[in-house]
Motif scaffolding. Structure first.
Motif, PDB file in Angstrom:
ATOM      1  N   LEU A  53      28.996  37.745   0.045  1.00  0.00           N
ATOM      2  CA  LEU A  53      30.416  37.535   0.355  1.00  0.00           C
ATOM      3  C   LEU A  53      30.612  37.134   1.812  1.00  0.00           C
ATOM      4  CD1 LEU A  53      32.195  40.538  -1.438  1.00  0.00           C
ATOM      5  CD2 LEU A  53      32.359  38.120  -2.054  1.00  0.00           C
ATOM      6  N   LEU A  54      29.779  37.670   2.691  1.00  0.00           N
ATOM      7  CA  LEU A  54      29.942  37.436   4.125  1.00  0.00           C
ATOM      8  C   LEU A  54      29.307  36.142   4.613  1.00  0.00           C
ATOM      9  CD1 LEU A  54      29.212  41.118   5.071  1.00  0.00           C
ATOM     10  CD2 LEU A  54      31.223  39.880   5.910  1.00  0.00           C
ATOM     11  N   ARG A  55      28.257  35.675   3.940  1.00  0.00           N
ATOM     12  CA  ARG A  55      27.425  34.608   4.495  1.00  0.00           C
ATOM     13  C   ARG A  55      28.142  33.260   4.598  1.00  0.00           C
ATOM     14  NH1 ARG A  55      24.667  32.609   8.240  1.00  0.00           N
ATOM     15  NH2 ARG A  55      23.440  30.799   7.631  1.00  0.00           N
ATOM     16  N   SER A  56      28.921  32.885   3.601  1.00  0.00           N
ATOM     17  CA  SER A  56      29.557  31.563   3.628  1.00  0.00           C
ATOM     18  C   SER A  56      30.505  31.432   4.807  1.00  0.00           C
ATOM     19  CB  SER A  56      30.312  31.309   2.316  1.00  0.00           C
ATOM     20  OG  SER A  56      29.401  31.257   1.220  1.00  0.00           O
ATOM     21  N   ALA A  57      31.281  32.484   5.062  1.00  0.00           N
ATOM     22  CA  ALA A  57      32.200  32.451   6.205  1.00  0.00           C
ATOM     23  C   ALA A  57      31.434  32.411   7.515  1.00  0.00           C
ATOM     24  CB  ALA A  57      33.121  33.671   6.165  1.00  0.00           C
ATOM     25  N   SER A  58      30.314  33.112   7.567  1.00  0.00           N
ATOM     26  CA  SER A  58      29.483  33.099   8.771  1.00  0.00           C
ATOM     27  C   SER A  58      28.958  31.690   9.050  1.00  0.00           C
ATOM     28  CB  SER A  58      28.325  34.082   8.610  1.00  0.00           C
ATOM     29  OG  SER A  58      27.442  34.018   9.697  1.00  0.00           O
ATOM     30  N   ALA A  59      28.505  31.015   8.002  1.00  0.00           N
ATOM     31  CA  ALA A  59      27.994  29.654   8.174  1.00  0.00           C
ATOM     32  C   ALA A  59      29.092  28.702   8.628  1.00  0.00           C
ATOM     33  CB  ALA A  59      27.383  29.165   6.859  1.00  0.00           C
ATOM     34  N   LEU A  60      30.300  28.868   8.092  1.00  0.00           N
ATOM     35  CA  LEU A  60      31.416  28.010   8.483  1.00  0.00           C
ATOM     36  C   LEU A  60      31.793  28.253   9.949  1.00  0.00           C
ATOM     37  CD1 LEU A  60      33.510  25.911   7.672  1.00  0.00           C
ATOM     38  CD2 LEU A  60      34.967  27.787   6.843  1.00  0.00           C
ATOM     39  N   ARG A  61      31.814  29.514  10.353  1.00  0.00           N
ATOM     40  CA  ARG A  61      32.109  29.812  11.755  1.00  0.00           C
ATOM     41  C   ARG A  61      31.069  29.186  12.676  1.00  0.00           C
ATOM     42  NH1 ARG A  61      33.614  34.988   9.655  1.00  0.00           N
ATOM     43  NH2 ARG A  61      31.505  35.759  10.023  1.00  0.00           N
ATOM     44  N   ALA A  62      29.806  29.259  12.257  1.00  0.00           N
ATOM     45  CA  ALA A  62      28.736  28.680  13.073  1.00  0.00           C
ATOM     46  C   ALA A  62      28.927  27.177  13.238  1.00  0.00           C
ATOM     47  CB  ALA A  62      27.375  28.980  12.435  1.00  0.00           C
ATOM     48  N   ALA A  63      29.299  26.500  12.149  1.00  0.00           N
ATOM     49  CA  ALA A  63      29.515  25.056  12.221  1.00  0.00           C
ATOM     50  C   ALA A  63      30.685  24.729  13.148  1.00  0.00           C
ATOM     51  CB  ALA A  63      29.774  24.495  10.824  1.00  0.00           C
ATOM     52  N   ARG A  64      31.724  25.525  13.090  1.00  0.00           N
ATOM     53  CA  ARG A  64      32.913  25.246  13.897  1.00  0.00           C
ATOM     54  C   ARG A  64      32.695  25.515  15.386  1.00  0.00           C
ATOM     55  NH1 ARG A  64      37.426  27.661   9.616  1.00  0.00           N
ATOM     56  NH2 ARG A  64      37.669  25.717   8.432  1.00  0.00           N
ATOM     57  N   ARG A  65      31.597  26.154  15.720  1.00  0.00           N
ATOM     58  CA  ARG A  65      31.299  26.411  17.137  1.00  0.00           C
ATOM     59  C   ARG A  65      30.514  25.270  17.785  1.00  0.00           C
ATOM     60  NH1 ARG A  65      30.007  32.105  15.316  1.00  0.00           N
ATOM     61  NH2 ARG A  65      31.775  33.386  15.998  1.00  0.00           N
ATOM     62  N   LEU A  66      30.178  24.239  17.010  1.00  0.00           N
ATOM     63  CA  LEU A  66      29.341  23.165  17.540  1.00  0.00           C
ATOM     64  C   LEU A  66      30.036  21.812  17.414  1.00  0.00           C
ATOM     65  CD1 LEU A  66      25.879  24.202  16.064  1.00  0.00           C
ATOM     66  CD2 LEU A  66      26.608  24.371  18.449  1.00  0.00           C
ATOM     67  N   PRO A  67      30.220  21.101  18.519  1.00  0.00           N
ATOM     68  CA  PRO A  67      30.765  19.736  18.436  1.00  0.00           C
ATOM     69  C   PRO A  67      29.864  18.881  17.547  1.00  0.00           C
ATOM     70  CG  PRO A  67      30.751  20.505  20.700  1.00  0.00           C
ATOM     71  CD  PRO A  67      29.983  21.520  19.919  1.00  0.00           C
ATOM     72  N   GLY A  68      30.466  18.064  16.759  1.00  0.00           N
ATOM     73  CA  GLY A  68      29.708  17.259  15.803  1.00  0.00           C
ATOM     74  C   GLY A  68      29.715  17.915  14.445  1.00  0.00           C
ATOM     75  N   ALA A  69      29.252  19.139  14.369  1.00  0.00           N
ATOM     76  CA  ALA A  69      29.342  19.899  13.119  1.00  0.00           C
ATOM     77  C   ALA A  69      30.787  20.317  12.875  1.00  0.00           C
ATOM     78  CB  ALA A  69      28.436  21.127  13.188  1.00  0.00           C
ATOM     79  N   ARG A  70      31.481  20.649  13.961  1.00  0.00           N
ATOM     80  CA  ARG A  70      32.873  21.077  13.835  1.00  0.00           C
ATOM     81  C   ARG A  70      33.717  20.012  13.149  1.00  0.00           C
ATOM     82  NH1 ARG A  70      34.269  21.418  19.195  1.00  0.00           N
ATOM     83  NH2 ARG A  70      33.336  23.515  19.274  1.00  0.00           N
TER      84      ARG A  70
END
Length: 472
Positions: A53-70
């Protein structure tokens, strides 16, 4: 049916499975008794589904912290997909795969409710009411785990609250979720459901993650608030009721009332020992089972063992499995008349349950720890020095995510010059904790740790920075 085995294990969770596996690998026979699903709490209602339940949101947060991935992360979480992935990790609450593993390992499975009838004798009551009797030549192991504690708050039980089970297996996301308790379960589920769209209210009598270093709970509370959750510290629920329309009303000390669609109770655990036959052998039903270093129950006749949550040493799956390995091995050793290594760090002793317990809380940010907190070290009478460092100032962390926020702490025993505790709070710190666990369990001198050079540029460089701050 009357059947005899060398060892009978009550409870087929990860702990019971590991005990039985070690017994069989040691050349003895083993049977395991399970009244629910083979695989236990961790597989279906705890570790696996909650982390899914927690992992998908964690991955999305990680992407949003990086220019390009964001820029590529253009949408929100797909709640149905998250719940579907959770269902896969919970095997859709079917235990066929786990049962197949037992068969392949040569472990006999008896489905039903296991109760100790007398010394080395376990009665198993099946769903059809038929009772079978299992006799153990050498040992009976209680590995029945723990369940959620529901406190005596006025009206709480009648309001049909969620416990960790209902939260982990939820088929829908409530619009409003109130969480009573801000320990590991409460904090993780508040993080998960806030990310899935619930308006979360977290009610903490003290602080968030009260057993951790204070800075860890503060960072988690800050992140929850940024995610839109309401975090109420110093809040005590005094009454709960559910209206006819399903609305849950929680009254706090002082009279304030909070409304929610569901209420999750996460204030602690209670041992699953009420109905396993303890009264038949002179022990108190519903009690935690006190054990020695080899997991043999004190006043248990020499044949009764208790491994995992049920002995209350450490309520963590990986520590329960660690105990299980020691338990299975020592039962085999005693059965064969071999030497028992029950001294500190001996093969048959659970030494790490006292001094080197690792834990990861999969909140935002993650909190990973091992050993003692600074406060616990002080309470133990150790002469310590506490070293803190800003994780975000480490080169590897700044590369890992823009605006990386985190903190690291090591607690040093000044008399022995070894680390007795370490806590890391920050994105993806879970993968750092095993290095700290080795340092604590191995009692590696600080002078030697200087020669364990962290790779650059990784977040692991935090070890160099902590040592530099401590000084040589």
């Amino acid at each position: 049916m009357d059947t005899t085995y060398d060892v009978v294990v009550i409870g087929a969770g990860p702990v019971g499975e590991n005990v039985a596996d070690r017994v069989v690998k040691g050349g003895l026979t083993a049977a395991i008794v399970e009244r629910e699903l083979v695989g236990g709490e961790c597989s279906y209602w705890a570790c696996m589904p909650t982390k899914a339940l927690l992992r998908s949101a964690s991955a999305l947060r990680a992407a949003r912290r990086l220019p390009g991935a964001r820029e590529a992360a253009t949408g929100d979480l797909d709640v149905a997909a998250v719940l579907g992935r959770r269902d896969e990790f919970a095997a859709h609450w079917k235990d066929d795969g786990q049962v197949a593993w037992l068969e392949s390992a040569g472990i006999a499975l008896h489905r039903g409710h296991g109760r100790i009838a007398s010394a080395k004798v376990v009665e198993v009551t099946g769903d059809d009411g038929v009772i079978s009797t299992l006799t153990a030549r050498h040992a009976v192991v209680v590995a029945t785990g723990s369940g959620a504690l529901v406190p005596d708050i006025d009206g709480l039980r009648a309001s049909a609250p969620w416990t960790s089970r209902e939260a982990a297996a939820a088929s829908a996301v409530p619009g409003r979720l109130a969480v009573i308790g801000a320990g590991v379960v409460g904090s993780e589920m508040a993080t998960a459901f806030a990310a899935l769209g619930s308006a979360v209210t977290l009610l903490a009598r003290g602080g968030v993650l009260p057993a951790a270093e204070p800075f860890a709970g503060e960072l988690v509370a800050e992140a929850l608030r940024e995610a839109g959750a309401s975090v109420r510290t110093g809040a005590e629920a005094t009454a709960v009721r559910r209206d006819a329309d399903g609305t849950v009303r929680i009254t706090l000390a002082g009279g304030e009332e909070i409304e929610a669609d569901e209420v999750l109770v996460a204030v602690g655990r209670t041992p699953n020992t009420w109905d396993v036959g303890l009264d038949r052998i002179g022990l108190r039903p519903g009690s935690w089972l006190t054990v020695d270093e080899t997991m043999r129950v004190v006043d248990g006749g020499g044949w009764l063992y208790a491994a995992g949550d049920v002995n209350r040493r450490v309520l963590l799956t990986h520590q329960g499995k660690y105990q299980a390995r020691a338990t299975g091995d020592v039962i085999v050793a005693r059965a064969k008349g071999e030497p028992v290594e029950d001294g500190r760090w001996g093969r048959h002793a659970a030494t790490a349950d006292v001094s080197a317990v690792p834990q990861v809380v999969f909140t935002e940010p993650e909190v990973a720890s091992v050993g003692l907190t600074a406060a616990a070290a002080d309470e133990a009478g150790l002469r310590t020095r506490v070293v803190d460092y800003d994780l975000g100032a480490v080169a590897g962390a700044s590369l890992h995510a823009d605006g990386y926020r985190g903190r690291a702490r090591m607690v040093v025993d000044e008399d022995r010059h070894v680390i007795v505790g370490c806590t890391l709070a920050g994105p993806d710190v879970a993968e750092l904790i095993h290095a700290a666990t080795i340092a604590v369990a191995g009692e590696v001198p600080l002078d030697r740790l200087w020669h364990a050079v962290p790779a650059y540029p990784t977040v692991s460089e935090i070890w160099l920075r902590l040592l530099e701050t401590y000084g040589r």
